[in-house]
Scaffold this active site. Structure first.
Site, mmCIF file in Angstrom:
data_model
loop_
_atom_site.group_PDB
_atom_site.id
_atom_site.type_symbol
_atom_site.label_atom_id
_atom_site.label_comp_id
_atom_site.label_asym_id
_atom_site.label_seq_id
_atom_site.Cartn_x
_atom_site.Cartn_y
_atom_site.Cartn_z
ATOM 1 N N TYR A 507 0.838 -1.208 0.000
ATOM 2 C CA TYR A 507 0.000 0.000 0.000
ATOM 3 C C TYR A 507 0.869 1.253 0.000
ATOM 4 O O TYR A 507 0.927 1.985 -0.966
ATOM 5 C CB TYR A 507 -0.959 -0.017 1.187
ATOM 6 C CG TYR A 507 -1.949 1.120 1.147
ATOM 7 C CD1 TYR A 507 -3.021 1.083 0.269
ATOM 8 C CD2 TYR A 507 -1.807 2.228 1.976
ATOM 9 C CE1 TYR A 507 -3.929 2.141 0.213
ATOM 10 C CE2 TYR A 507 -2.718 3.277 1.933
ATOM 11 C CZ TYR A 507 -3.766 3.235 1.050
ATOM 12 O OH TYR A 507 -4.655 4.272 0.998
ATOM 13 N N SER A 587 -6.358 1.100 -4.542
ATOM 14 C CA SER A 587 -6.461 2.500 -4.175
ATOM 15 C C SER A 587 -5.093 3.156 -4.314
ATOM 16 O O SER A 587 -4.507 3.136 -5.394
ATOM 17 C CB SER A 587 -7.028 2.620 -2.757
ATOM 18 O OG SER A 587 -7.402 3.929 -2.450
ATOM 19 N N ASP A 670 -17.412 3.825 -8.214
ATOM 20 C CA ASP A 670 -16.322 4.324 -7.383
ATOM 21 C C ASP A 670 -16.323 5.847 -7.417
ATOM 22 O O ASP A 670 -15.904 6.463 -8.399
ATOM 23 C CB ASP A 670 -14.983 3.785 -7.884
ATOM 24 C CG ASP A 670 -13.842 4.074 -6.925
ATOM 25 O OD1 ASP A 670 -14.047 4.875 -5.985
ATOM 26 O OD2 ASP A 670 -12.755 3.506 -7.107
ATOM 27 N N HIS A 705 -15.475 1.750 -4.313
ATOM 28 C CA HIS A 705 -14.028 1.805 -4.158
ATOM 29 C C HIS A 705 -13.470 0.585 -3.432
ATOM 30 O O HIS A 705 -12.357 0.150 -3.711
ATOM 31 C CB HIS A 705 -13.636 3.072 -3.397
ATOM 32 C CG HIS A 705 -12.163 3.288 -3.326
ATOM 33 N ND1 HIS A 705 -11.404 3.523 -4.449
ATOM 34 C CD2 HIS A 705 -11.295 3.285 -2.289
ATOM 35 C CE1 HIS A 705 -10.138 3.675 -4.106
ATOM 36 N NE2 HIS A 705 -10.047 3.524 -2.793
#
Length: 735
Positions: A507, A587, A670, A705
């Site tokens: 991430y 993301s 999203d 999302h």
């Protein structure tokens, strides 16, 4: 950009998401276009043509083409046609892969176990969620005592036949009489909050619309709520409208929403957002203020309303957006915050709102060697004690202190892993939490705060033997010599012979730590013979604010260097080979995959980029994007632009490059990362691809999302991804 788990737990239910939204381009209504291509696995694909437009932008004297600008118009005939053709191609390709149905059956089998959310108590009522196994959404149960029989308080599965209405959060009034529940349409961040009388089981007539991210807060008497909301977006712009004009409101139950009182906003700063909290005795309304979504920048202001004096001017506790402040609770007239002020690893302070200047602040808990995450509520105040969840090498540590800062005890966890929960009120003497790791599903514990004894409240019974798998932590060096932790999970007996398929996840942004987290689908990957790896790269919050901030804006490349180094280490240590190494992120993690894919296409055998931020020169123009400049910088700043253009995935795709097998994933609802990011990136990759590996755009219908809101959607999407990876990495066909 708060990353959200697809599997909602009760501890997560005090977050938010959605309101009633039109479906301007839902793929459910599109007619699939036939693609005149051979779709047999291994065949070279012919992609739907993407016209290259003439748009060229000028940034500080530099011309930057944007040939796929037309894909930003999600509702145009050209975009609809191209998207439908992409969907037809992807669906046909995936359906041709052998083993997909076996993988789906395996994930479904592993997901079919009874699981529970963290209970919480309001008044005399306990509430918790339960899923029998394959229910699309967990059911909320209520009971008057821990030994009593539970009754259904709300079954989200009854709200819609197709699961498009998903419950994403709960709040209960202090007396336990009224339930507020947030409803998302098709996974969108827009949330509408509805109210239910728990005694009768009937809903009240009013609905709070156009909220995102923040749940409402009940007044102490339960007769009203404070809530944060946006103006209604223009028709047809629900997916692309910027987060602007947020304000704090008060709604009295039983009155028209149109009569709600606007309490707090700053017209000079329409990008500011407001998250409310109420003190335990009901006197102080604490409002955290963010530049964009609260928590995204790690710099908040704080104001307090004295509700004993209606109409009084809000008291500023903190102004200037200089540090992070996370509300922890109130007790005996003091408000407690977790803050990074003078403490990058986090410390706890106490503030008396009647003497709000910093001269009167009390430092309760100083910074220690372990980081306390500021991207979530990591400090809670229960039984007049502070429960602190910190991180030690990316694993949970839970320690309890008195309000005087003195150590009481440490909560003994079953092992290295993730503990979540520990909510409650100052007058409650118990709390609940879950513990999990990569291969252990969450077990729910009740913790007696007086005796320090933890007992199992609910434990799952799973369709696999956790003892057949193992996980362990390793450390590797990044390009600049920084020591990075990485967690590995695999079936016992796997040999480091370079022939294992590895799925590497990362991430690396917004100070969000990535901790060991169980998903049934991970077990299916391990049963397929794969290794699952999690790299705790910089940009996250595993080692506090410094770990985060040394890899933002002009230094964002450190995030990608850390991840690339993880891949190189896995190969050098013979866990895998380049042909067998896949990467996945979502993301901000989708941006990570896009950047690492374009910078080192030679290093990966496959890539899965989910709902990623791919156009770093226009991300701030849509949805929540303007609030991300704290991490990314602004494309309108000359120094930030230089950094952004160097790694922006859309702008670093080069014709004639042999890219690995790539699946670019987005959701048709999203509102957080507009689907145009994935559209542009997929169009650029498909046009540039010089090799035979497939580059496909995967569009999840009725999904936002965090992916589709139902268990069925998660099973199907993950089965598609694993089948794609199995084929791309040359894994043995599942049976």
């Amino acid at each position: 950009m708060r990353e959200e788990s697809k599997a909602q737990t009760m501890s997560q239910s005090k977050a938010t998401i959605h309101g009633s939204v039109a479906r301007p381009w839902s793929l459910v209504t599109l007619t699939s276009l036939a693609c005149s291509v051979c779709l047999a696995a291994g065949a070279r694909l012919t992609y739907p043509p993407a016209a290259r437009g003439p748009v060229v932008d000028r940034y500080f004297g530099i011309s930057v083409p944007d040939p796929y600008r037309w894909l930003e118009d999600l509702d145009s005939a050209a975009t609809r046609s191209w998207v439908a053709a992409q969907k037809s191609l992807t669906d046909s390709y995936l359906s041709s892969l052998s083993g997909r149905s076996v993988i789906a059956a395996g994930i479904s089998r592993l997901s079919n176990f009874e699981r529970f959310g963290v209970p919480f108590r309001e008044g005399s009522r306990y509430l918790y969620t339960r899923n029998t196994g394959l229910q699309d959404q967990s059911v909320l149960y209520s009971m008057q005592s821990l030994s009593g029989g539970p009754s259904v308080a709300l079954d989200p599965n009854s709200l819609s036949r197709d699961g498009s209405l998903a419950v994403v959060g709960y709040r209960v009034s202090h007396d336990g009489g009224t339930l507020a529940y947030g409803v998302s349409v098709s996974g969108s961040d827009w949330t509408q909050w509805r109210f239910r009388d728990l005694a009768s089981g009937k809903d009240l007539p009013e609905i709070l619309r156009y909220t995102k991210y923040y749940p409402p807060v009940f007044t102490r008497d339960g007769k009203g709520v404070y809530y944060s909301a946006f103006p209604a977006p223009p028709a047809g712009k629900e997916l692309s409208a910027q987060d602007s004009g947020n304000a704090l409101y008060f709604h009295k139950l039983g009155t028209p929403v149109t009569a709600d009182r606007r309490m707090f906003a700053d017209n000079a700063h329409p990008d500011w957002q407001y998250e409310p909290h109420l003190s335990s005795e009901g006197r102080w309304l604490v409002v955290e203020v963010g530049q964009g979504e609260v928590g995204d920048t790690g710099h908040e202001d704080v104001y307090v309303f004295d509700l004993d004096h209606p109409g009084a001017t809000p008291i500023p506790i903190v102004k200037g957006f200089e540090s992070s402040y996370v509300y922890a609770g109130t007790d005996r007239g003091r408000v407690y915050f977790l803050t990074t002020l003078g403490a990058p690893l986090g410390r706890v302070i106490a503030v008396d709102p009647r003497q709000a200047s910093q001269d009167h602040w009390v430092s309760v808990l100083p910074q220690t060697k372990d980081a306390i995450p500021v991207t979530e509520p990591s400090v809670s105040l229960v039984d007049h004690q502070l429960i602190v969840r910190s991180l030690h090498d990316a694993h949970s540590r839970v320690v309890i202190y008195g309000l005087d800062g003195k150590l009481r005890r440490e909560v003994q966890l079953p092992g290295p892993g993730t503990a979540e929960g520990f909510e409650g009120e100052p007058d409650q003497k118990e709390t609940f939490y879950t513990f999990t790791d990569l291969i252990t599903p969450p077990t729910v514990y009740r913790y007696d705060l007086e005796s320090g004894v933890a007992t199992v409240f609910r434990s799952p019974k799973v369709a696999f033997d956790p003892r057949a798998f193992e996980e362990h932590q390793v450390f590797y060096q990044s390009k600049d010599g920084t020591r990075i932790p990485m967690l590995l999970a695999y079936r016992k007996g796997i040999k480091p012979d370079g022939r294992n398929a590895v799925l590497l996840y990362g991430y690396g942004g917004f100070g969000i730590p990535v901790l060991p987290s169980f998903r049934a689908a991970h077990i299916e990957w391990l049963e397929m013979g794969g290794i699952y790896a999690v790299a705790n790269i910089r940009g996250g919050g595993e080692y506090g604010d410094q770990w985060h901030r040394q890899a933002i804006r002009g230094h964002k490349q450190l995030v990608f260097d850390d991840f690339i180094a993880a891949g190189e280490w896995l190969i050098s240590q013979h866990y895998t080979s380049r042909e067998k190494l896949a990467i996945l992120g979502a993301s901000n993690g989708g941006l990570l995959i896009g950047a690492c894919l374009t910078q080192r296409p030679d290093l990966w055998g496959a890539a899965i980029a989910e709902v990623g931020v791919m156009d770093m020169l226009r991300f701030d123009r849509f949805g929540q994007g303007a609030g991300w400049t704290g991490d990314y910088g602004s494309p309108h700043d000359p120094e930030d632009f230089k950094a952004l253009i160097r790694y922006s995935p859309v702008h670093n795709v080069h014709a004639g490059t042999r890219y690995p097998a790539t699946l670019v994933v987005t959701g048709d609802h999203d509102t957080r990362v507009m689907p145009m990011h994935s559209f542009k990136f997929a169009a650029a990759l498909q046009t540039a691809q010089a090799g035979p590996a497939p580059v496909l755009l995967y569009i999840e219908s009725s999904s936002g999302h965090g992916g589709g809101p139902t268990v069925r959607q998660e099973v199907n999407q993950t089965a598609d991804i694993y089948a794609f990876l199995s084929n791309s990495l040359g894994m043995s066909a599942p049976h």
